[in-house]
Design a protein around this motif. Structure first.
Motif, PDB file in Angstrom:
ATOM      1  N   MET A   1       0.920  -1.119  -0.087  1.00 37.03           N
ATOM      2  CA  MET A   1      -0.082  -0.023   0.154  1.00 37.03           C
ATOM      3  C   MET A   1       0.826   1.287  -0.121  1.00 37.03           C
ATOM      4  O   MET A   1       1.716   1.310   0.683  1.00 37.03           O
ATOM      5  N   SER A   2       0.501   2.128  -0.524  1.00 38.19           N
ATOM      6  CA  SER A   2       1.381   3.551  -0.766  1.00 38.19           C
ATOM      7  C   SER A   2       1.349   4.134   0.469  1.00 38.19           C
ATOM      8  O   SER A   2       0.254   3.855   1.292  1.00 38.19           O
ATOM      9  N   ASN A   3       2.093   5.070   0.562  1.00 36.59           N
ATOM     10  CA  ASN A   3       2.214   6.064   1.753  1.00 36.59           C
ATOM     11  C   ASN A   3       0.657   7.045   1.765  1.00 36.59           C
ATOM     12  O   ASN A   3       0.265   7.104   3.006  1.00 36.59           O
ATOM     13  N   VAL A   4       0.260   7.370   0.598  1.00 36.14           N
ATOM     14  CA  VAL A   4      -0.902   8.026   0.700  1.00 36.14           C
ATOM     15  C   VAL A   4      -2.009   7.109   1.226  1.00 36.14           C
ATOM     16  O   VAL A   4      -3.000   7.553   2.100  1.00 36.14           O
ATOM     17  N   GLY A   5      -2.072   5.732   0.619  1.00 39.98           N
ATOM     18  CA  GLY A   5      -3.166   5.006   1.043  1.00 39.98           C
ATOM     19  C   GLY A   5      -3.166   4.457   2.630  1.00 39.98           C
ATOM     20  O   GLY A   5      -4.266   4.515   3.185  1.00 39.98           O
ATOM     21  N   TRP A   6      -1.625   4.451   3.228  1.00 37.77           N
ATOM     22  CA  TRP A   6      -1.925   4.201   4.632  1.00 37.77           C
ATOM     23  C   TRP A   6      -2.362   5.518   5.622  1.00 37.77           C
ATOM     24  O   TRP A   6      -2.807   5.297   6.526  1.00 37.77           O
ATOM     25  N   ARG A   7      -2.098   6.528   5.184  1.00 37.84           N
ATOM     26  CA  ARG A   7      -2.652   7.868   5.796  1.00 37.84           C
ATOM     27  C   ARG A   7      -3.839   8.027   5.418  1.00 37.84           C
ATOM     28  O   ARG A   7      -4.559   8.450   6.735  1.00 37.84           O
ATOM     29  N   GLN A   8      -4.600   7.726   4.389  1.00 36.51           N
ATOM     30  CA  GLN A   8      -6.148   7.485   4.128  1.00 36.51           C
ATOM     31  C   GLN A   8      -6.842   6.445   5.326  1.00 36.51           C
ATOM     32  O   GLN A   8      -7.668   6.926   6.105  1.00 36.51           O
ATOM     33  N   GLY A   9      -6.007   5.215   5.231  1.00 38.96           N
ATOM     34  CA  GLY A   9      -6.667   4.197   5.922  1.00 38.96           C
ATOM     35  C   GLY A   9      -6.473   4.556   7.549  1.00 38.96           C
ATOM     36  O   GLY A   9      -7.320   4.400   8.325  1.00 38.96           O
ATOM     37  N   LEU A  10      -5.457   5.381   7.922  1.00 41.91           N
ATOM     38  CA  LEU A  10      -5.264   5.730   9.556  1.00 41.91           C
ATOM     39  C   LEU A  10      -6.295   6.711   9.675  1.00 41.91           C
ATOM     40  O   LEU A  10      -6.875   6.858  10.627  1.00 41.91           O
ATOM     41  N   TRP A  11      -6.422   7.790   8.750  1.00 43.01           N
ATOM     42  CA  TRP A  11      -7.464   8.826   8.878  1.00 43.01           C
ATOM     43  C   TRP A  11      -8.979   8.521   9.098  1.00 43.01           C
ATOM     44  O   TRP A  11      -9.421   8.725   9.934  1.00 43.01           O
ATOM     45  N   ARG A  12      -9.312   7.490   8.202  1.00 45.13           N
ATOM     46  CA  ARG A  12     -10.674   7.045   8.368  1.00 45.13           C
ATOM     47  C   ARG A  12     -10.701   5.895   9.376  1.00 45.13           C
ATOM     48  O   ARG A  12     -11.897   5.803   9.967  1.00 45.13           O
TER      49      ARG A  12
END
Lengths: 63, 200
Positions: A1-12
């Motif tokens: 998973m990309s860095n942006v994907g991880w950040r989005q997952g954490l935010w959600r």
């Protein structure tokens, strides 16, 4: 998973907007139950429970 | 169907029979709500004595009353604004009384660390309800954040029945803090999107 994907997952996960009885809710429940049952009580300094808990049992059986 | 959805559907079977019995006996839902609080006080007493399994069983019974009151009100067609107010007020009492039981237990064991953790968890539990109630006086809904009352109650039961209350307290505490932050952020965003002067 990309860095942006991880950040989005954490935010959600933190900014929770999912309804009950969704797969995201199930995943959160599983994560919470895993923490509750697998964390050795000694690690948390549990005043009422002792030992290594379910994690200790699992390690003993499969270790 | 999801895992949690299936558990909810299975739990509904015995509850339907209890709801039917209460409707047949025409028990007023406000009486059911109050009975739930009184039984929860018994669970708090058991928690205070360190009798976790007994507390867990009593909590299950108490929360049956808590769950069915709204359904019985609907079936009897006696829903009212006061009933909703009474229900949410009694819910807060039920929440607080369980925490007081735990505070007493940890204080009697000389565990000030867990007394503090329980107090902080209690504070954010109250804040979780308050932020939503206050937000919904300003915006339409504020249904964000994971740790709402049903989650808290089920976790309390799991913690009591499996003697993992410390881990449960940590989970409730952390997720309640996050839920309060979610609600503050959501309300801030919702109010920022409204035209000036729209909310009082």
């Amino acid at each position: 998973m990309s860095n942006v994907g991880w950040r989005q997952g954490l935010w959600r996960t933190l900014y929770w907007t999912y309804e009950r009885a969704t797969w995201q809710y199930d995943l959160m429940v599983i994560a919470i139950l895993a923490f509750v049952w697998l964390t050795p009580p000694d690690w948390l300094g549990d005043p009422m429970a002792r030992g290594t808990g379910l994690a200790g049992w699992l390690l003993l059986w499969f270790g | 169907m999801t895992f949690t959805g299936a558990i909810g559907a299975i739990s509904l079977f015995p509850l339907r029979a209890i709801i039917r019995a209460c409707v047949a006996l025409r028990i007023h839902p406000n009486v059911l709500t109050f009975t739930g609080v009184v039984i929860n006080a018994g669970a708090a007493w058991a928690l205070a004595q360190g009798r976790f399994v007994a507390a867990g069983i009593i909590m299950i019974i108490a929360n049956i009353f808590d769950f069915i009151d709204g359904k019985v009100a609907h079936e009897l067609k006696v829903q009212s604004a006061f009933g909703a107010f009474w229900d949410s007020t009694m819910d807060r009492l039920s929440d607080v009384v369980l925490f007081i039981g735990l505070i007493y237990l940890y204080a009697s064991l000389g565990r000030t660390d867990y007394v503090l953790l329980t107090c902080i968890t209690l504070m954010f539990t109250v804040m979780t309800s308050y932020t939503r109630a206050r937000a919904e006086s300003l915006v339409d809904t504020c249904k964000v954040g994971f740790m709402e009352r049903p989650e808290r109650i089920v976790l309390f039961m799991i913690g009591a029945l499996t003697n993992r209350m410390a881990a449960v307290l940590w989970v409730i505490c952390v997720l309640s803090v996050v839920t309060v932050a979610d609600r503050i952020y959501y309300t801030w965003r919702a109010l920022a999107d409204q035209p000036r002067g729209a909310a009082a």
